[in-house]
Design an enzyme around this catalytic site. Structure first.
Site, short mmCIF file in Angstrom:
data_model
loop_
_atom_site.label_atom_id
_atom_site.label_comp_id
_atom_site.label_asym_id
_atom_site.label_seq_id
_atom_site.Cartn_x
_atom_site.Cartn_y
_atom_site.Cartn_z
N ASP A 7 -4.57 7.83 9.96
CA ASP A 7 -4.60 9.27 9.73
C ASP A 7 -6.07 9.69 9.59
O ASP A 7 -6.94 8.85 9.34
CB ASP A 7 -3.81 9.55 8.44
CG ASP A 7 -3.82 11.02 8.06
OD1 ASP A 7 -3.81 11.87 8.96
OD2 ASP A 7 -3.85 11.30 6.85
N GLU A 9 -7.36 13.21 7.97
CA GLU A 9 -7.69 13.96 6.76
C GLU A 9 -7.15 13.27 5.51
O GLU A 9 -6.00 12.84 5.47
CB GLU A 9 -7.11 15.38 6.85
CG GLU A 9 -7.78 16.21 7.92
CD GLU A 9 -7.17 17.59 8.01
OE1 GLU A 9 -7.32 18.37 7.05
OE2 GLU A 9 -6.53 17.89 9.03
#
Length: 199
Positions: A7, A9
């Site tokens: 991922d 953020e």
């Protein structure tokens, strides 16, 4: 053949919407996928707030220009990429991610697209595919890759659980409590060691 799926953020860079909420003085925009599992609902709600305040892509990009990767993120990513292929799979948008990718050494990212009017108003968004993180991991597996995944939010759980090894990273206490079977780490060294063992 292994491929690591990360991922963006909360894992490698700070949450863009939280930074923009602080910059714009609109606290409601601090809501992220850590709080709201339904991404479509979250994004439509965000676009409504932007419209209400007359804010568009330029204002968000001005905030993004000031965002730096989380300390240690680039070094972690550089080392990881020296060991195995790595892809960032994010529900963010190319218009947000591009400047951040430069600061991370231009890793590969799969993300989505904003629909932007000529006046800069964000009028909508196009998801690359439904349930994009899980779908991408399954697609990689279908062409012969073993996936190892890590993320921090509700929308990362599908890819983490579908992978041969998966880890929560800098996640919330609630997500960790709801998913006690997933190893959870707080530092890049811990995550890197866990990924190395899984390779």
């Amino acid at each position: 053949m292994n491929i690591v799926c990360l991922d963006l953020e909360g894992v490698l860079v700070p949450e863009i919407w939280i930074a923009f909420a602080e910059e714009s003085g609109i606290p409601e925009l601090k809501r992220t996928t850590r709080d709201e599992p339904d991404y479509d609902k979250l994004m439509n709600w965000r676009l409504g707030i932007l419209k209400e305040h007359g804010l568009g892509l330029k204002e968000i990009q001005d905030t993004i220009a000031k965002i730096d990767p989380i300390p240690g993120a680039k070094e972690f990513l550089d080392e990881l990429r020296s060991l195995t292929q790595t892809i960032i799979i994010s529900d963010t948008f190319t218009q947000f991610a591009a400047p951040l990718m430069k600061k991370l050494g231009m890793p590969t990212i799969f993300c989505n697209e904003l629909e932007v009017a000529e006046n800069g108003e964000i009028t909508g968004f196009r998801m690359r595919c439904e349930n994009s993180k899980y779908t991408t991991v399954r697609a990689l597996q279908s062409i012969g890759f073993d996936t190892i995944a890590s993320g921090d939010s509700h929308n990362d759980l599908g890819m983490i659980k579908a992978s041969k090894a998966g880890f929560l990273f800098k996640s919330t206490d609630q997500i960790k409590a709801d998913n006690p079977e997933i190893p959870a780490y707080e530092t890049y060294d811990e995550l890197l060691n866990a990924i190395k063992k899984a390779l």
